[in-house]
Write a protein that holds these residues in place. Sequence first.
Motif, PDB file in Angstrom:
ATOM      1  N   LYS A   1      50.912  39.218  30.284  1.00  0.00           N
ATOM      2  CA  LYS A   1      50.644  40.451  31.020  1.00  0.00           C
ATOM      3  C   LYS A   1      49.148  40.738  31.065  1.00  0.00           C
ATOM      4  CE  LYS A   1      55.129  42.593  30.033  1.00  0.00           C
ATOM      5  NZ  LYS A   1      55.827  43.729  29.376  1.00  0.00           N
ATOM      6  N   PHE A   2      48.469  40.436  29.966  1.00  0.00           N
ATOM      7  CA  PHE A   2      47.027  40.649  29.926  1.00  0.00           C
ATOM      8  C   PHE A   2      46.305  39.682  30.867  1.00  0.00           C
ATOM      9  CE2 PHE A   2      42.807  39.907  27.962  1.00  0.00           C
ATOM     10  CZ  PHE A   2      42.312  41.198  28.074  1.00  0.00           C
TER      11      PHE A   2
ATOM     12  N   VAL B   1      43.580  38.413  36.194  1.00  0.00           N
ATOM     13  CA  VAL B   1      43.703  37.889  37.557  1.00  0.00           C
ATOM     14  C   VAL B   1      43.457  38.995  38.578  1.00  0.00           C
ATOM     15  CG1 VAL B   1      45.344  36.966  39.252  1.00  0.00           C
ATOM     16  CG2 VAL B   1      45.235  35.979  36.956  1.00  0.00           C
ATOM     17  N   PHE B   2      44.039  40.172  38.316  1.00  0.00           N
ATOM     18  CA  PHE B   2      43.855  41.298  39.235  1.00  0.00           C
ATOM     19  C   PHE B   2      42.379  41.660  39.389  1.00  0.00           C
ATOM     20  CE2 PHE B   2      43.024  45.870  39.556  1.00  0.00           C
ATOM     21  CZ  PHE B   2      43.539  46.131  40.821  1.00  0.00           C
ATOM     22  N   PHE B   3      41.682  41.838  38.278  1.00  0.00           N
ATOM     23  CA  PHE B   3      40.289  42.267  38.361  1.00  0.00           C
ATOM     24  C   PHE B   3      39.373  41.171  38.903  1.00  0.00           C
ATOM     25  CE2 PHE B   3      41.557  45.807  35.628  1.00  0.00           C
ATOM     26  CZ  PHE B   3      40.864  46.844  36.246  1.00  0.00           C
ATOM     27  N   SER B   4      39.744  39.908  38.682  1.00  0.00           N
ATOM     28  CA  SER B   4      38.955  38.827  39.246  1.00  0.00           C
ATOM     29  C   SER B   4      39.002  38.868  40.766  1.00  0.00           C
ATOM     30  CB  SER B   4      39.478  37.480  38.736  1.00  0.00           C
ATOM     31  OG  SER B   4      38.740  36.414  39.287  1.00  0.00           O
TER      32      SER B   4
ATOM     33  N   VAL C   1      38.965  32.311  37.358  1.00  0.00           N
ATOM     34  CA  VAL C   1      40.296  32.092  37.922  1.00  0.00           C
ATOM     35  C   VAL C   1      40.934  30.769  37.492  1.00  0.00           C
ATOM     36  CG1 VAL C   1      41.608  31.868  40.059  1.00  0.00           C
ATOM     37  CG2 VAL C   1      39.896  33.652  39.846  1.00  0.00           C
ATOM     38  N   PRO C   2      40.234  29.615  37.556  1.00  0.00           N
ATOM     39  CA  PRO C   2      40.879  28.385  37.091  1.00  0.00           C
ATOM     40  C   PRO C   2      41.317  28.457  35.626  1.00  0.00           C
ATOM     41  CG  PRO C   2      38.944  27.861  38.389  1.00  0.00           C
ATOM     42  CD  PRO C   2      38.905  29.342  38.141  1.00  0.00           C
ATOM     43  N   ALA C   3      40.482  29.073  34.773  1.00  0.00           N
ATOM     44  CA  ALA C   3      40.838  29.208  33.356  1.00  0.00           C
ATOM     45  C   ALA C   3      42.035  30.130  33.179  1.00  0.00           C
ATOM     46  CB  ALA C   3      39.638  29.737  32.568  1.00  0.00           C
TER      47      ALA C   3
ATOM     48  N   SER D   1      51.873  36.582  39.554  1.00  0.00           N
ATOM     49  CA  SER D   1      50.410  36.518  39.637  1.00  0.00           C
ATOM     50  C   SER D   1      49.955  36.740  41.069  1.00  0.00           C
ATOM     51  CB  SER D   1      49.904  35.166  39.116  1.00  0.00           C
ATOM     52  OG  SER D   1      50.395  34.094  39.902  1.00  0.00           O
ATOM     53  N   GLY D   2      50.726  36.231  42.039  1.00  0.00           N
ATOM     54  CA  GLY D   2      50.414  36.472  43.445  1.00  0.00           C
ATOM     55  C   GLY D   2      50.491  37.942  43.798  1.00  0.00           C
ATOM     56  N   ALA D   3      51.412  38.668  43.155  1.00  0.00           N
ATOM     57  CA  ALA D   3      51.523  40.108  43.401  1.00  0.00           C
ATOM     58  C   ALA D   3      50.251  40.831  42.989  1.00  0.00           C
ATOM     59  CB  ALA D   3      52.721  40.679  42.643  1.00  0.00           C
ATOM     60  N   PHE D   4      49.675  40.425  41.870  1.00  0.00           N
ATOM     61  CA  PHE D   4      48.435  41.054  41.422  1.00  0.00           C
ATOM     62  C   PHE D   4      47.278  40.726  42.362  1.00  0.00           C
ATOM     63  CE2 PHE D   4      50.890  41.523  37.568  1.00  0.00           C
ATOM     64  CZ  PHE D   4      50.433  42.719  37.044  1.00  0.00           C
ATOM     65  N   VAL D   5      47.296  39.515  42.926  1.00  0.00           N
ATOM     66  CA  VAL D   5      46.295  39.170  43.942  1.00  0.00           C
ATOM     67  C   VAL D   5      46.477  40.058  45.170  1.00  0.00           C
ATOM     68  CG1 VAL D   5      45.437  37.363  45.481  1.00  0.00           C
ATOM     69  CG2 VAL D   5      46.111  36.795  43.131  1.00  0.00           C
TER      70      VAL D   5
END
Length: 378
Positions: free
Chosen positions: A3-4, A9-12, A106-108, A129-133
Amino acid sequence: MKKFIYVIVFFSFFDLFTQLPVMSTFAESLGASAFITGLAVGMYSLSNTFGNIISGFLTDRRGPYKILIAGLFTTGLALLLYTFADAPIMLLVVRFIHGLVAGLIVPAAFTFLANETEQEKRGKSSAISGAFVGIAAITGPAFSGILASRTSVPFVFNITAACMLVLAFLSIFILKSTQVKKDSSTSTHVPIRAFFKNAGTLKAFIGAFFLMFSQGAIAYLLPLKVQELGFDSRLSGTLMSTFGIVAVLVFLLPTNRIFDRVKPIKTLALGISLMGLSQLLISQADSNTLLYIAMACYGFGFAFLFPSLNSLLIDSTTVEVRGKAYGYFYAFFSLGVVAGSSLLGWLSLGITGGFIFTGILLLCFAGVTLLDRKTALA
């Protein structure tokens, strides 16, 4: 822990999307010419490509933990540099640094997620993860556009910088227990050409390129299409929100189970086909209703494509080389953004021609993806 990582991912991507509405006007406010303004906008994606590739190599050698923390810290500091950008040349330098260090994250982060996710749940995880994007794509431009108009562009970036630095500090404690010590004596060496000879990784790379090529085309041509039809510029924003909302709903609703039940190559072909059809529909649209339908179709396509690409990449790689694979994967993302708008502008196809060209290109790729079988890299 996962979740973290989703928050990271969201903030990136939030960092990426907050730049879109304000960077060109900020460059102009510093006295930049039209050429320098365009260069300033594209400089981030250019250096981000190198950052993605570097991140991939370092992630496989050092593990994603250290690279992720380094990326968060340096990106936070790079965002603070916009306060000191008082001339066009200085802005170009800051943009290069920002894109380079942001490319480490992002890759990491996605390597972290892939390695911590059970194989049978990798599709659903990719969808989340796509949802957060998608949420970042909806909220980022609105946040920066509104706040920058009331304060300043550097202030907007300072807010994002504070978030990045807080995440970096939290990562030290939250992710430390999950780090894996790398043994260089037993590390797997896979030559770069192996990624491009493997059908699965190659299709994932090209799919990432065309995903963002399509995004670049939409960003470049959709506002012009809206203006051509005589509608207010605000319609462009609501159309982009429509695409984002539809995609997020597909990601988060029980529909995300499809990504674990259907082979990713099939959902990939479906997603890219829907995106291609939406481009063709936009080219022929003569009302706002048709534009909304087209963008909803685009949202469904995006929602099917993004998790499919991640699942395909996971299925085609092993843990030892996954960092490099994600590095190249997101490098193709960055290249697609640049190519989508610049190539269409260079070809001078016009609004309708640009959409038709992009739509046919995506449909052709959809057909090609179904031709060969993939093999996993070992």
